[in-house]
Scaffold this motif. Structure first.
Motif, PDB file in Angstrom:
ATOM      1  N   ASN A  28       0.836  -1.168  -0.093  1.00 32.16           N
ATOM      2  CA  ASN A  28      -0.083   0.013   0.004  1.00 32.16           C
ATOM      3  C   ASN A  28       1.095   1.321  -0.068  1.00 32.16           C
ATOM      4  O   ASN A  28       0.322   2.088  -0.629  1.00 32.16           O
ATOM      5  N   LEU A  29       1.851   1.222   0.698  1.00 28.18           N
ATOM      6  CA  LEU A  29       2.834   2.566   0.559  1.00 28.18           C
ATOM      7  C   LEU A  29       3.283   2.434  -0.946  1.00 28.18           C
ATOM      8  O   LEU A  29       3.334   3.610  -1.525  1.00 28.18           O
ATOM      9  N   LEU A  30       3.787   1.347  -1.442  1.00 30.89           N
ATOM     10  CA  LEU A  30       4.696   1.544  -2.896  1.00 30.89           C
ATOM     11  C   LEU A  30       3.717   1.924  -3.809  1.00 30.89           C
ATOM     12  O   LEU A  30       3.891   2.666  -5.177  1.00 30.89           O
ATOM     13  N   THR A  31       2.379   1.580  -3.640  1.00 33.99           N
ATOM     14  CA  THR A  31       1.362   1.944  -4.646  1.00 33.99           C
ATOM     15  C   THR A  31       0.496   3.001  -4.233  1.00 33.99           C
ATOM     16  O   THR A  31      -0.714   3.403  -4.839  1.00 33.99           O
ATOM     17  N   CYS A  32       0.918   3.845  -3.327  1.00 38.54           N
ATOM     18  CA  CYS A  32       0.359   5.135  -3.007  1.00 38.54           C
ATOM     19  C   CYS A  32      -0.883   5.172  -2.477  1.00 38.54           C
ATOM     20  O   CYS A  32      -1.632   6.082  -2.606  1.00 38.54           O
ATOM     21  N   ASN A  33      -1.601   3.934  -1.878  1.00 36.27           N
ATOM     22  CA  ASN A  33      -2.748   3.684  -1.158  1.00 36.27           C
ATOM     23  C   ASN A  33      -2.622   4.273   0.279  1.00 36.27           C
ATOM     24  O   ASN A  33      -2.402   3.444   1.105  1.00 36.27           O
ATOM     25  N   PHE A  34      -2.298   5.539   0.545  1.00 39.00           N
ATOM     26  CA  PHE A  34      -2.266   6.312   1.857  1.00 39.00           C
ATOM     27  C   PHE A  34      -3.212   5.980   2.795  1.00 39.00           C
ATOM     28  O   PHE A  34      -3.016   5.817   4.001  1.00 39.00           O
ATOM     29  N   TRP A  35      -4.490   5.922   2.142  1.00 36.25           N
ATOM     30  CA  TRP A  35      -5.692   5.679   3.152  1.00 36.25           C
ATOM     31  C   TRP A  35      -5.513   4.511   4.038  1.00 36.25           C
ATOM     32  O   TRP A  35      -5.958   4.507   5.127  1.00 36.25           O
ATOM     33  N   ASN A  77      11.933  11.527   3.862  1.00 33.35           N
ATOM     34  CA  ASN A  77      13.524  12.072   4.672  1.00 33.35           C
ATOM     35  C   ASN A  77      14.496  11.638   3.659  1.00 33.35           C
ATOM     36  O   ASN A  77      14.809  10.572   3.139  1.00 33.35           O
ATOM     37  N   ALA A  78      15.216  12.753   3.527  1.00 32.96           N
ATOM     38  CA  ALA A  78      16.634  12.608   2.709  1.00 32.96           C
ATOM     39  C   ALA A  78      17.747  11.542   3.270  1.00 32.96           C
ATOM     40  O   ALA A  78      18.283  11.104   2.471  1.00 32.96           O
ATOM     41  N   ASN A  79      17.694  11.350   4.563  1.00 36.42           N
ATOM     42  CA  ASN A  79      18.562  10.484   5.080  1.00 36.42           C
ATOM     43  C   ASN A  79      17.770   9.877   6.592  1.00 36.42           C
ATOM     44  O   ASN A  79      16.705  10.139   6.851  1.00 36.42           O
ATOM     45  N   GLU A  80      18.740   9.380   7.368  1.00 36.14           N
ATOM     46  CA  GLU A  80      17.967   8.938   8.718  1.00 36.14           C
ATOM     47  C   GLU A  80      17.638   9.925   9.606  1.00 36.14           C
ATOM     48  O   GLU A  80      16.987   9.742  10.562  1.00 36.14           O
ATOM     49  N   ILE A  99      12.144  16.107   3.116  1.00 41.00           N
ATOM     50  CA  ILE A  99      11.853  16.692   1.894  1.00 41.00           C
ATOM     51  C   ILE A  99      10.448  17.011   1.563  1.00 41.00           C
ATOM     52  O   ILE A  99       9.896  18.252   1.196  1.00 41.00           O
ATOM     53  N   GLU A 100       9.433  16.364   2.250  1.00 42.52           N
ATOM     54  CA  GLU A 100       7.825  16.802   2.174  1.00 42.52           C
ATOM     55  C   GLU A 100       7.443  15.943   3.218  1.00 42.52           C
ATOM     56  O   GLU A 100       7.614  14.838   3.831  1.00 42.52           O
ATOM     57  N   GLU A 101       6.259  16.436   3.625  1.00 40.40           N
ATOM     58  CA  GLU A 101       5.439  15.924   4.939  1.00 40.40           C
ATOM     59  C   GLU A 101       4.063  16.211   4.502  1.00 40.40           C
ATOM     60  O   GLU A 101       3.718  17.487   4.016  1.00 40.40           O
ATOM     61  N   PHE A 102       3.155  15.416   4.587  1.00 35.21           N
ATOM     62  CA  PHE A 102       1.784  15.592   4.315  1.00 35.21           C
ATOM     63  C   PHE A 102       0.748  14.725   5.398  1.00 35.21           C
ATOM     64  O   PHE A 102       1.283  13.840   6.178  1.00 35.21           O
ATOM     65  N   SER A 103      -0.390  15.052   5.753  1.00 42.15           N
ATOM     66  CA  SER A 103      -1.353  14.118   6.493  1.00 42.15           C
ATOM     67  C   SER A 103      -2.699  13.998   6.071  1.00 42.15           C
ATOM     68  O   SER A 103      -3.080  14.595   5.093  1.00 42.15           O
ATOM     69  N   LEU A 104      -3.057  12.621   6.464  1.00 42.22           N
ATOM     70  CA  LEU A 104      -4.638  12.029   6.199  1.00 42.22           C
ATOM     71  C   LEU A 104      -5.322  12.176   7.628  1.00 42.22           C
ATOM     72  O   LEU A 104      -4.799  11.884   8.777  1.00 42.22           O
ATOM     73  N   SER A 105      -6.618  12.706   7.512  1.00 44.00           N
ATOM     74  CA  SER A 105      -7.485  12.438   8.698  1.00 44.00           C
ATOM     75  C   SER A 105      -8.761  11.963   8.297  1.00 44.00           C
ATOM     76  O   SER A 105      -8.804  11.337   7.058  1.00 44.00           O
ATOM     77  N   LEU A 140      -3.207  14.392  -4.342  1.00 45.93           N
ATOM     78  CA  LEU A 140      -2.270  14.732  -5.590  1.00 45.93           C
ATOM     79  C   LEU A 140      -1.269  15.850  -5.280  1.00 45.93           C
ATOM     80  O   LEU A 140      -0.148  15.439  -5.208  1.00 45.93           O
ATOM     81  N   GLU A 141      -1.604  17.059  -4.862  1.00 46.02           N
ATOM     82  CA  GLU A 141      -0.753  17.995  -4.886  1.00 46.02           C
ATOM     83  C   GLU A 141       0.179  18.065  -3.591  1.00 46.02           C
ATOM     84  O   GLU A 141       1.223  17.945  -3.778  1.00 46.02           O
ATOM     85  N   LYS A 142      -0.492  17.739  -2.491  1.00 48.46           N
ATOM     86  CA  LYS A 142       0.246  17.650  -1.127  1.00 48.46           C
ATOM     87  C   LYS A 142       1.304  16.539  -1.094  1.00 48.46           C
ATOM     88  O   LYS A 142       2.134  16.510  -0.101  1.00 48.46           O
ATOM     89  N   SER A 143       1.209  15.571  -1.847  1.00 43.93           N
ATOM     90  CA  SER A 143       1.879  14.277  -1.682  1.00 43.93           C
ATOM     91  C   SER A 143       2.871  14.092  -3.170  1.00 43.93           C
ATOM     92  O   SER A 143       3.520  12.994  -3.107  1.00 43.93           O
ATOM     93  N   LYS A 144       3.103  15.248  -3.645  1.00 44.15           N
ATOM     94  CA  LYS A 144       3.705  15.361  -4.966  1.00 44.15           C
ATOM     95  C   LYS A 144       5.140  14.525  -5.026  1.00 44.15           C
ATOM     96  O   LYS A 144       5.593  13.646  -5.736  1.00 44.15           O
ATOM     97  N   ASN A 145       6.020  15.065  -3.994  1.00 43.68           N
ATOM     98  CA  ASN A 145       7.359  14.527  -3.949  1.00 43.68           C
ATOM     99  C   ASN A 145       7.406  13.004  -3.514  1.00 43.68           C
ATOM    100  O   ASN A 145       8.167  12.327  -4.042  1.00 43.68           O
ATOM    101  N   ILE A 146       6.537  12.736  -2.544  1.00 44.97           N
ATOM    102  CA  ILE A 146       6.410  11.316  -2.012  1.00 44.97           C
ATOM    103  C   ILE A 146       6.089  10.370  -2.858  1.00 44.97           C
ATOM    104  O   ILE A 146       6.514   9.262  -3.140  1.00 44.97           O
ATOM    105  N   ARG A 147       5.024  10.919  -3.718  1.00 42.40           N
ATOM    106  CA  ARG A 147       4.565  10.087  -4.817  1.00 42.40           C
ATOM    107  C   ARG A 147       5.483   9.572  -5.928  1.00 42.40           C
ATOM    108  O   ARG A 147       5.792   8.574  -6.414  1.00 42.40           O
ATOM    109  N   MET A 148       6.208  10.690  -6.429  1.00 43.12           N
ATOM    110  CA  MET A 148       7.336  10.575  -7.452  1.00 43.12           C
ATOM    111  C   MET A 148       8.389   9.796  -7.011  1.00 43.12           C
ATOM    112  O   MET A 148       8.824   8.848  -7.751  1.00 43.12           O
ATOM    113  N   PHE A 149       8.893   9.914  -5.663  1.00 42.60           N
ATOM    114  CA  PHE A 149       9.778   8.811  -5.106  1.00 42.60           C
ATOM    115  C   PHE A 149       9.263   7.283  -5.046  1.00 42.60           C
ATOM    116  O   PHE A 149       9.754   6.564  -5.590  1.00 42.60           O
TER     117      PHE A 149
END
Length: 455
Positions: free
Chosen positions: A46-53, A104-107, A113-119, A161-170
């Motif tokens: 679910n993480l690698l397929t961007c199913n953040f829910w 995170n760019a490292n440990e 690099i980016e942060e977003f949240s779900l509620s 889509l917009e708030k998770s742009k960098n995480i999704r690209m990664f």
């Protein structure tokens, strides 16, 4: 590829720290029932397929997944306070939460690099989108995770889509394929369910949902997929051939090609003929008459011709490798006096020792499982893929089970992918306990206050 996964307070109970050595392409996850073997695979998928829910619905405190490039993604679930403290808040405690995703760019968390949240409001929004005609009370009767698994598509989730742009690209630079425990039956057809919902039938009686679920056999689905892939490959070959042939005369006149002496030509011709014969085995190449002699006055034409043939056939290279891997590993298991056949007409078919075709759905559950498993292995993986397999031993003969892990290791090496397997079968693991991680033992080692409270 994944290097390490930390999980704190899974189901408020389990703490895991699982390492994936760099030189180990296949890792086995074992453990007693209830320790989360399947959930572990779902977390990765679910993480690698961007199913953040998924992470809002999962009970945990923190998850960190570290990748070999040094980057990591942290996921934290935190309790939030009511926005209006002056009015009575009757929201259940489990809904007063937010899930925070951070790339995170490292440990160090300081270099994110980016942060977003779900509620909970995000989950309600998705519920309304999936079942627009149902009341809140009616939707409570459905398994929202099941519906989201079937219907959700990150590309149509404008809110995320917009708030998770960098995480999704990664994440989308990687591929994930999940082979679930129940492999033979394809789950219900959600679009048809949704159509029925929109017409208002379900709103009248939610119990009717079961009666409109459409099931089909997964083995037939695989055959259909292969037929489409054969057609796609033939079209790509035809397109590449047309493009190459259109410039043949120009390149011949201009002399912009290799010119081979007879010895070189004969060597390349021999390799080309062998390749044509191999590809013809699966119907990839038509009958081709190749000039055996090497007249000196045709040296230039033949040199250009043979290079063009090699370039045209290269469009089949990856597909042929997948077909031959699939064929080799399935045939090697001896399908009870049967053999597998792959071509553009049937996709995949099975022939018995009398030369008769056996309908795929008439095969034993073990034979169907075997074909499905190796199909996924051969056609869903490459060097960017994490392949997840849940209980591969299901319905398979013990003789097959004891050989499968070595097959997976060979295929992982050939395809340069990472395979993570959840199983509780000692026969499957055989003598390869060195590449296994037991969740019971891992939890015992990490279930202490320091790990539970620290990152």
């Amino acid at each position: 590829m994944i290097a390490r996964i930390l999980i704190r307070q899974l189901y408020d109970t389990y703490n895991y720290d699982i390492q994936f050595p760099e030189n180990q392409r296949v890792t086995i996850i074992t453990g007693p029932n209830g320790y989360g073997k399947t959930t572990f695979l779902k977390i990765i998928n679910n993480l690698l397929t961007c199913n953040f829910w998924f992470f809002y619905l999962l009970k945990f405190k923190e998850i960190q997944i570290f990748f070999r490039n040094g980057m990591n993604i942290s996921i934290q679930k935190k309790r939030i306070e009511a926005e209006d403290n002056n009015r009575e808040d009757r929201t259940p405690a489990s809904l007063k939460e937010k899930v925070f995703f951070r790339l995170n760019a490292n440990e160090s968390d300081e270099a994110y690099i980016e942060e977003f949240s779900l509620s909970y409001s995000d989950i309600l929004r998705l519920r309304r989108q999936l079942l627009p005609t149902l009341s809140y009370r009616q939707t409570e009767e459905y398994d929202i995770e099941e519906l989201l698994n079937k219907e959700y598509n990150i590309d149509s989730d404008i809110s995320i889509l917009e708030k998770s742009k960098n995480i999704r690209m990664f994440l989308q630079e990687r591929k994930c394929s999940f082979i679930k425990e129940q492999r033979i039956i394809v789950d219900y057809d959600i679009p048809n369910v949704k159509a029925y919902v929109i017409e208002g039938g379900i709103a009248k009686d939610a119990s009717l949902l079961i009666s409109i679920l459409e099931y089909k056999n997964k083995i037939d689905d695989i055959a259909a997929q292969l037929i489409k892939e054969f057609a796609k490959q033939q079209m790509e070959f035809a397109s590449e051939s047309q493009k190459i042939d259109s410039t043949f005369i120009k390149r011949l006149v201009e002399g912009t090609y290799n010119k081979y002496k007879e010895a070189e030509f004969q060597e390349k011709l021999s390799k080309l003929k062998a390749k044509i014969n191999n590809y013809k085995e699966y119907g990839l190449m038509p009958q081709i008459d190749i000039l055996e002699e090497y007249p000196e006055h045709l040296q230039n034409v033949l040199s250009l011709y043979i290079d063009d043939m090699e370039q045209k056939m290269s469009s089949f290279d990856k597909f042929y490798k997948q077909l031959s891997l699939f064929d080799r590993f399935v045939s090697g298991k001896v399908l009870s006096n049967k053999k597998i056949k792959l071509n553009e007409v049937k996709g995949v078919s099975v022939i018995n020792d009398k030369g008769e075709e056996v309908p795929l759905r008439k095969l034993s559950s073990g034979e169907q499982n075997l074909i499905i498993l190796y199909y996924k292995l051969a056609f869903s993986t490459d060097m960017r893929t994490v392949l997840l397999i849940d209980e591969p031993e299901n319905s398979l003969h013990m003789a097959w089970v004891s050989q499968m892990l070595e097959d997976y290791q060979k295929m992982a090496e050939e395809l340069k992918c990472q395979i993570i397997i959840a199983t509780h079968s000692p026969a499957f693991i055989n003598e390869h306990w060195d590449i296994s991680c037991d969740l019971y033992t891992n939890n015992e080692e990490n279930n202490h206050a320091e790990f539970a409270e620290c990152k």
